[in-house]
Motif scaffolding. Structure first.
Motif, PDB file in Angstrom:
ATOM      1  N   UNK A  86       0.833  -1.264  -0.071  1.00  0.00           N
ATOM      2  CA  UNK A  86       0.060  -0.004   0.059  1.00  0.00           C
ATOM      3  C   UNK A  86       1.034   1.298   0.129  1.00  0.00           C
ATOM      4  N   UNK A  87       0.382   2.360  -0.469  1.00  0.00           N
ATOM      5  CA  UNK A  87       0.953   3.599  -0.606  1.00  0.00           C
ATOM      6  C   UNK A  87       0.311   4.684   0.280  1.00  0.00           C
ATOM      7  N   UNK A  88       0.949   5.513   1.006  1.00  0.00           N
ATOM      8  CA  UNK A  88       0.208   6.729   1.702  1.00  0.00           C
ATOM      9  C   UNK A  88      -0.220   7.644   0.780  1.00  0.00           C
ATOM     10  N   UNK A  89      -1.247   8.462   1.187  1.00  0.00           N
ATOM     11  CA  UNK A  89      -1.791   9.788   0.427  1.00  0.00           C
ATOM     12  C   UNK A  89      -1.331  10.969   0.675  1.00  0.00           C
ATOM     13  N   UNK A  90      -0.274  10.940   1.399  1.00  0.00           N
ATOM     14  CA  UNK A  90       0.178  12.598   2.231  1.00  0.00           C
ATOM     15  C   UNK A  90       1.461  12.046   2.527  1.00  0.00           C
ATOM     16  N   UNK A  91       2.316  13.418   3.101  1.00  0.00           N
ATOM     17  CA  UNK A  91       3.619  13.176   3.751  1.00  0.00           C
ATOM     18  C   UNK A  91       3.258  12.299   5.037  1.00  0.00           C
ATOM     19  N   UNK A  92       2.233  12.752   5.702  1.00  0.00           N
ATOM     20  CA  UNK A  92       2.055  12.322   7.146  1.00  0.00           C
ATOM     21  C   UNK A  92       1.636  10.863   7.280  1.00  0.00           C
ATOM     22  N   UNK A  93       1.081  10.238   5.952  1.00  0.00           N
ATOM     23  CA  UNK A  93       0.866   8.790   6.138  1.00  0.00           C
ATOM     24  C   UNK A  93       1.691   8.043   4.922  1.00  0.00           C
ATOM     25  N   UNK A  95       2.658   8.017  -1.833  1.00  0.00           N
ATOM     26  CA  UNK A  95       3.609   8.630  -1.079  1.00  0.00           C
ATOM     27  C   UNK A  95       4.232   7.142  -0.312  1.00  0.00           C
ATOM     28  N   UNK A  96       5.566   7.312  -0.394  1.00  0.00           N
ATOM     29  CA  UNK A  96       6.398   6.254   0.378  1.00  0.00           C
ATOM     30  C   UNK A  96       7.453   6.996   0.882  1.00  0.00           C
ATOM     31  N   UNK A  97       8.090   6.456   1.914  1.00  0.00           N
ATOM     32  CA  UNK A  97       9.313   7.113   2.473  1.00  0.00           C
ATOM     33  C   UNK A  97      10.424   6.292   2.847  1.00  0.00           C
ATOM     34  N   UNK A  98      11.697   6.514   2.897  1.00  0.00           N
ATOM     35  CA  UNK A  98      12.997   5.613   3.422  1.00  0.00           C
ATOM     36  C   UNK A  98      13.985   6.457   3.816  1.00  0.00           C
ATOM     37  N   UNK A  99      14.833   5.781   4.408  1.00  0.00           N
ATOM     38  CA  UNK A  99      16.088   6.423   4.893  1.00  0.00           C
ATOM     39  C   UNK A  99      17.123   6.414   4.002  1.00  0.00           C
ATOM     40  N   UNK A 100      18.022   7.711   4.056  1.00  0.00           N
ATOM     41  CA  UNK A 100      19.267   7.799   3.293  1.00  0.00           C
ATOM     42  C   UNK A 100      20.436   8.187   4.426  1.00  0.00           C
ATOM     43  N   UNK A 101      21.509   7.738   4.285  1.00  0.00           N
ATOM     44  CA  UNK A 101      22.567   8.203   5.485  1.00  0.00           C
ATOM     45  C   UNK A 101      23.738   9.019   4.539  1.00  0.00           C
TER      46      UNK A 101
END
Length: 273
Positions: free
Chosen positions: A44-51, A72-78
């Motif tokens: 599933x994907x979110x519908x905003x930055x918050x989700x 929307x998706x989010x991931x970490x980058x170092x």
């Protein structure tokens, strides 16, 4: 002859130091693992930055939606990583020409420019799919407050159609995103680091992870981070190259002294000796 042997040992030591220095850089450039077949991959994907739905680097995420939705998706980058985001959208059998766009934002929700890659593409009429890609700039450990440099922390992916015919609004589509990165290493190191990575976001957690049944999805503080934790500039292979350069300079000095000094007895011996 002794000078030649000494010079040979100096050159051997220099080659050994170069090999040790190059080892960390070579190890850091290993490509990401093949994400296919991951049973824990998000669907599933979110519908905003918050989700935004959390995904890890090297993971494959899929989602179903409708043309015109924001996904929307989010991931970490170092620090020292150069992330690459790829997206594939499966389109319905019959549709007009559609333009799709892939945007990436950092933890402060600043849109990050792509070094290269097809960030925006137009799918011709009745095309089966469209592929997008965005290669970000290398993540820095520290930056000036006025700069827009990518910094360690959470990054957001937004996928949407920017040009749609009215007849195509609401048609079902399937999206797939993949995130990988290349470890650039000490060549991108800077003097400085953030006190904390930029992880300000809120992420959507499935019901099975949170135990809240009343709302289905529960918003919790994001716990995204790389597998080995945040580096934040603590270590860089630049230290290895610096140490190797100093050692090579010292060995070169010893070798040069040995060559210019010569060996054995003086060529001219005083009379009577």
């Amino acid at each position: 002859m002794r000078s030649v042997r000494l010079l040979g040992s100096v050159l051997g030591s220099a080659l050994l130091l170069l090999g040790l220095a190059a080892a960390p850089a070579a190890a850091g450039s290993t490509p990401s693992a093949d994400p296919s077949g991951d049973p824990d991959a998000p669907t599933e994907a979110g519908t905003s930055f918050r989700t935004a739905t959390e995904i890890g680097q090297g993971q494959r995420a899929t989602a179903s939606g409708s043309a015109g939705d924001y996904l929307y998706w989010s991931f970490p980058a170092d620090t020292g990583q150069r992330p690459t985001v790829r997206a594939t959208v499966q389109l319905p059998e019959a549709h007009a020409a559609e333009t799709w766009q892939l945007d990436v934002y950092d933890g402060l929700r600043r849109r990050q420019a792509c070094q290269y890659g097809a960030q925006t593409r137009t799918a011709p009429r009745d095309a089966s799919s469209v592929e997008l890609a965005c290669v970000l700039r290398t993540v820095r450990a520290w930056s000036e407050p006025w700069a827009n440099d990518p910094l360690p922390g959470t990054y957001y992916i937004r996928l949407t159609a920017t040009g749609l015919a009215t007849s195509d609004l609401g048609l079902p589509v399937d999206a797939e995103v993949r995130v990988g990165s290349e470890d650039v290493g000490g060549s991108a190191a800077v003097d400085g680091s953030l006190a904390e990575p930029l992880v300000p976001g809120i992420a959507s957690r499935p019901e099975r992870d949170t135990g809240h049944a009343e709302d289905g999805d529960s918003a919790v503080l994001s716990d995204l981070e790389p597998e080995d934790g945040w580096a934040s500039g603590r270590w860089s292979d630049r230290w290895v190259w610096t140490a190797a350069g100093g050692a090579l300079a010292a060995l070169a000095g010893v070798g040069g002294y040995a060559l210019t000094r010569g060996g054995g007895r003086p060529s001219r011996v005083p009379p009577g000796v």
